[in-house]
Design an enzyme around this catalytic site. Structure first.
Site, PDB file in Angstrom:
ATOM      1  N   ARG A 199      -2.398   3.510 -10.187  1.00 11.69           N
ATOM      2  CA  ARG A 199      -1.576   4.337 -10.882  1.00 11.69           C
ATOM      3  C   ARG A 199      -0.349   4.901  -9.962  1.00 11.69           C
ATOM      4  O   ARG A 199      -0.606   4.727  -8.793  1.00 11.69           O
ATOM      5  CB  ARG A 199      -2.226   5.748 -11.406  1.00 11.69           C
ATOM      6  CG  ARG A 199      -2.925   6.734 -10.388  1.00 11.69           C
ATOM      7  CD  ARG A 199      -3.685   7.605 -11.037  1.00 11.69           C
ATOM      8  NE  ARG A 199      -4.182   8.664  -9.976  1.00 11.69           N
ATOM      9  CZ  ARG A 199      -5.495   8.605 -10.114  1.00 11.69           C
ATOM     10  NH1 ARG A 199      -6.141   7.795 -11.019  1.00 11.69           N
ATOM     11  NH2 ARG A 199      -6.100   9.021  -8.842  1.00 11.69           N
TER      12      ARG A 199
ATOM     13  N   HIS B 198      -4.651  13.225   7.868  1.00 11.28           N
ATOM     14  CA  HIS B 198      -3.306  13.242   7.600  1.00 11.28           C
ATOM     15  C   HIS B 198      -2.628  12.979   8.891  1.00 11.28           C
ATOM     16  O   HIS B 198      -1.369  12.521   8.955  1.00 11.28           O
ATOM     17  CB  HIS B 198      -3.024  14.750   7.246  1.00 11.28           C
ATOM     18  CG  HIS B 198      -3.293  14.964   5.690  1.00 11.28           C
ATOM     19  ND1 HIS B 198      -3.208  14.036   4.719  1.00 11.28           N
ATOM     20  CD2 HIS B 198      -4.131  15.994   5.093  1.00 11.28           C
ATOM     21  CE1 HIS B 198      -3.847  14.440   3.752  1.00 11.28           C
ATOM     22  NE2 HIS B 198      -4.111  15.519   3.651  1.00 11.28           N
TER      23      HIS B 198
ATOM     24  N   ASN C  68       0.989  18.445  -5.395  1.00 17.85           N
ATOM     25  CA  ASN C  68       0.233  18.825  -3.921  1.00 17.85           C
ATOM     26  C   ASN C  68       0.162  20.255  -3.510  1.00 17.85           C
ATOM     27  O   ASN C  68      -0.602  20.665  -2.801  1.00 17.85           O
ATOM     28  CB  ASN C  68       0.782  17.810  -2.916  1.00 17.85           C
ATOM     29  CG  ASN C  68       0.490  16.471  -2.886  1.00 17.85           C
ATOM     30  OD1 ASN C  68       0.930  15.696  -2.275  1.00 17.85           O
ATOM     31  ND2 ASN C  68      -0.812  16.196  -3.508  1.00 17.85           N
TER      32      ASN C  68
ATOM     33  N   ARG D 236       0.725   0.859  -3.323  1.00 17.79           N
ATOM     34  CA  ARG D 236      -0.066   1.727  -2.989  1.00 17.79           C
ATOM     35  C   ARG D 236      -1.562   1.598  -2.436  1.00 17.79           C
ATOM     36  O   ARG D 236      -2.313   0.782  -2.826  1.00 17.79           O
ATOM     37  CB  ARG D 236      -0.422   2.564  -4.687  1.00 17.79           C
ATOM     38  CG  ARG D 236      -1.386   3.922  -4.508  1.00 17.79           C
ATOM     39  CD  ARG D 236      -1.538   4.342  -5.901  1.00 17.79           C
ATOM     40  NE  ARG D 236      -2.308   5.636  -5.721  1.00 17.79           N
ATOM     41  CZ  ARG D 236      -2.135   6.588  -6.235  1.00 17.79           C
ATOM     42  NH1 ARG D 236      -1.187   6.715  -7.239  1.00 17.79           N
ATOM     43  NH2 ARG D 236      -2.894   7.900  -6.085  1.00 17.79           N
TER      44      ARG D 236
ATOM     45  N   GLU E  51       7.988  -4.571  -8.580  1.00 18.06           N
ATOM     46  CA  GLU E  51       6.658  -5.240  -8.407  1.00 18.06           C
ATOM     47  C   GLU E  51       5.593  -4.112  -7.724  1.00 18.06           C
ATOM     48  O   GLU E  51       6.112  -3.398  -7.104  1.00 18.06           O
ATOM     49  CB  GLU E  51       6.806  -6.536  -7.623  1.00 18.06           C
ATOM     50  CG  GLU E  51       7.610  -7.477  -8.107  1.00 18.06           C
ATOM     51  CD  GLU E  51       7.367  -8.203  -9.420  1.00 18.06           C
ATOM     52  OE1 GLU E  51       6.034  -8.091  -9.701  1.00 18.06           O
ATOM     53  OE2 GLU E  51       8.062  -8.466 -10.280  1.00 18.06           O
TER      54      GLU E  51
ATOM     55  N   ASN F 185      -5.880   9.157   3.203  1.00 18.43           N
ATOM     56  CA  ASN F 185      -6.022   9.924   4.472  1.00 18.43           C
ATOM     57  C   ASN F 185      -7.314  10.730   4.422  1.00 18.43           C
ATOM     58  O   ASN F 185      -8.111  10.729   5.384  1.00 18.43           O
ATOM     59  CB  ASN F 185      -4.942  11.039   4.536  1.00 18.43           C
ATOM     60  CG  ASN F 185      -3.518  10.208   4.918  1.00 18.43           C
ATOM     61  OD1 ASN F 185      -3.578   9.032   5.029  1.00 18.43           O
ATOM     62  ND2 ASN F 185      -2.474  11.051   4.829  1.00 18.43           N
TER      63      ASN F 185
ATOM     64  N   ASP G  72      -2.003   6.802   0.264  1.00 15.46           N
ATOM     65  CA  ASP G  72      -3.161   7.398  -0.264  1.00 15.46           C
ATOM     66  C   ASP G  72      -4.299   6.915   0.582  1.00 15.46           C
ATOM     67  O   ASP G  72      -4.428   6.080   1.052  1.00 15.46           O
ATOM     68  CB  ASP G  72      -3.378   6.926  -1.751  1.00 15.46           C
ATOM     69  CG  ASP G  72      -4.387   8.007  -2.501  1.00 15.46           C
ATOM     70  OD1 ASP G  72      -4.554   9.081  -2.010  1.00 15.46           O
ATOM     71  OD2 ASP G  72      -4.745   7.727  -3.597  1.00 15.46           O
TER      72      ASP G  72
ATOM     73  N   TRP H  67     -10.516   8.656   4.537  1.00 16.35           N
ATOM     74  CA  TRP H  67     -10.466   7.946   5.694  1.00 16.35           C
ATOM     75  C   TRP H  67     -11.113   9.012   6.747  1.00 16.35           C
ATOM     76  O   TRP H  67     -11.947   8.764   7.823  1.00 16.35           O
ATOM     77  CB  TRP H  67      -9.214   7.706   6.225  1.00 16.35           C
ATOM     78  CG  TRP H  67      -9.114   6.778   7.470  1.00 16.35           C
ATOM     79  CD1 TRP H  67      -9.304   5.495   7.796  1.00 16.35           C
ATOM     80  CD2 TRP H  67      -8.672   7.440   8.826  1.00 16.35           C
ATOM     81  NE1 TRP H  67      -8.940   5.376   8.930  1.00 16.35           N
ATOM     82  CE2 TRP H  67      -8.673   6.321   9.495  1.00 16.35           C
ATOM     83  CE3 TRP H  67      -8.664   8.658   9.305  1.00 16.35           C
ATOM     84  CZ2 TRP H  67      -8.615   6.671  11.196  1.00 16.35           C
ATOM     85  CZ3 TRP H  67      -8.554   8.752  10.796  1.00 16.35           C
ATOM     86  CH2 TRP H  67      -8.427   7.916  11.380  1.00 16.35           C
TER      87      TRP H  67
HETATM   88  C1  FPP Z   1      -2.743  10.912   0.093  1.00 14.12           C
HETATM   89  O1  FPP Z   1      -4.131  11.153   0.790  1.00 14.12           O
HETATM   90  C2  FPP Z   1      -1.905  11.402   1.183  1.00 14.12           C
HETATM   91  C3  FPP Z   1      -1.127  12.537   0.944  1.00 14.12           C
HETATM   92  C4  FPP Z   1      -1.253  13.428  -0.333  1.00 14.12           C
HETATM   93  C5  FPP Z   1      -0.039  12.849   1.820  1.00 14.12           C
HETATM   94  C6  FPP Z   1       0.601  11.649   2.774  1.00 14.12           C
HETATM   95  C7  FPP Z   1       0.917  12.324   4.073  1.00 14.12           C
HETATM   96  C8  FPP Z   1       0.962  11.393   5.368  1.00 14.12           C
HETATM   97  C9  FPP Z   1       0.681  10.419   5.580  1.00 14.12           C
HETATM   98  C10 FPP Z   1       1.096  12.568   6.479  1.00 14.12           C
HETATM   99  C11 FPP Z   1       2.381  13.258   6.481  1.00 14.12           C
HETATM  100  C12 FPP Z   1       3.537  12.139   6.372  1.00 14.12           C
HETATM  101  C13 FPP Z   1       4.691  12.197   7.134  1.00 14.12           C
HETATM  102  C14 FPP Z   1       5.799  11.456   6.656  1.00 14.12           C
HETATM  103  C15 FPP Z   1       4.615  12.903   8.533  1.00 14.12           C
HETATM  104  P1  FPP Z   1      -5.117  12.086   0.020  1.00 14.12           P
HETATM  105  O2  FPP Z   1      -5.378  13.385   1.034  1.00 14.12           O
HETATM  106  O3  FPP Z   1      -5.024  12.302  -1.417  1.00 14.12           O
HETATM  107  O4  FPP Z   1      -6.487  11.174   0.550  1.00 14.12           O
HETATM  108  P2  FPP Z   1      -7.649  11.036  -0.559  1.00 14.12           P
HETATM  109  O5  FPP Z   1      -7.342  10.505  -1.660  1.00 14.12           O
HETATM  110  O6  FPP Z   1      -8.569  10.212   0.309  1.00 14.12           O
HETATM  111  O7  FPP Z   1      -8.141  12.409  -0.647  1.00 14.12           O
END
Ligand code: FPP
Length: 224
Positions: free
Chosen positions: A176, A27, A58, A170, A189, A12, A10, A15
């Site tokens: 959560r 992402h 999602n 996480r 754990e 991206n 979580d 960030w």
């Molecule tokens: C949560 O960050 C992340 C996701 C919903 C997607 C995770 C995806 C990747 C790490 C990239 C693609 C994966 C692979 C295996 C190629 P968020 O977007 O919810 O971030 P935020 O909570 O800051 O909004």
């Protein structure tokens, strides 16, 4: 060392926003980090690594973001397969397949197929995955076999045959599970960190493992 680690990657979006960029920028960095952490986890002795890439919930994100995530997944699979073959790691994309595009399913089948003979180590990427959905799917399969027992349900989980889940990490500050590996989480754990996924590096992974190694796992018994 935990045999099976699950990660909710979580943070991206935040960030990227902190850098004044679009969420897709986060992402992209997040997907590059998958490579770094997978390499580190397996060389540290982890046998199964399960990553939450796209949850069943999602789909409700803007279409552009969904497209970007699916594109990254296809690119990632292409890029990683040669490495996985070399290191004898089985790549699995786990979750519903019926809502993915036919092109993506073909890419998934093509690349995961090249690693299908490996049994010792697994890199599981959860796509269109939800823990409740997985339990319902496994319960239906168990019922079709005549008995909804724990043993029959376990046989039909997507992670069947892999080591029990030891540790859930996480990133991104939320505390959560968000429908992640609900059945398998029973005795895992839990480790939560504020670090956002693209910043979660090898040292952060080691911190999580160190925290795990200090836990007393009693599985409902009285500790000694
Ligand atoms: C949560 O960050 C992340 C996701 C919903 C997607 C995770 C995806 C990747 C790490 C990239 C693609 C994966 C692979 C295996 C190629 P968020 O977007 O919810 O971030 P935020 O909570 O800051 O909004």
């Amino acid at each position: 060392m935990p045999a099976h680690v699950g990660i909710v990657m979580d943070g991206n979006g935040r960030w990227a926003e902190k850098r004044g960029k679009k969420r897709s920028y986060g992402h992209k960095f997040g997907s590059e980090n998958v490579d770094r952490i997978a390499e580190h986890a397996f060389s540290s002795g982890v046998k199964s690594l399960t990553l939450y890439a796209f949850s069943s919930e999602n789909w409700a994100r803007p279409e552009e973001e969904v497209k970007e995530l699916m594109k990254l997944l296809a690119q990632y699979l292409k890029k990683l397969t040669a490495k996985a073959v070399k290191k004898q790691i089985r790549l699995n994309v786990l979750g519903r397949k019926d809502r993915l595009s036919a092109e993506l399913v073909a890419v998934i089948d093509k690349y995961t197929g090249k690693t299908a003979a490996f049994t010792e180590r697994n890199l599981n990427i959860l796509v269109d995955y939800g823990g409740r959905g997985e339990i319902a799917h496994a319960a239906r399969a168990a019922a079709a076999e005549g008995a909804i027992t724990e043993e029959n349900i376990e046989k039909h989980l997507y992670t069947a045959g892999q080591p029990p889940l030891d540790l859930i990490i996480r990133t991104g500050g939320e505390i959560r599970l968000s429908n992640f590996l609900l059945y398998q989480a029973a005795y895992a754990e839990l480790y939560f960190t504020d670090v956002l996924w693209p910043d979660f590096d090898e040292a952060e992974f080691d911190k999580a493992v160190e925290s795990f190694s200090k836990r007393k796992r009693r599985y409902g018994k009285i500790g000694c």
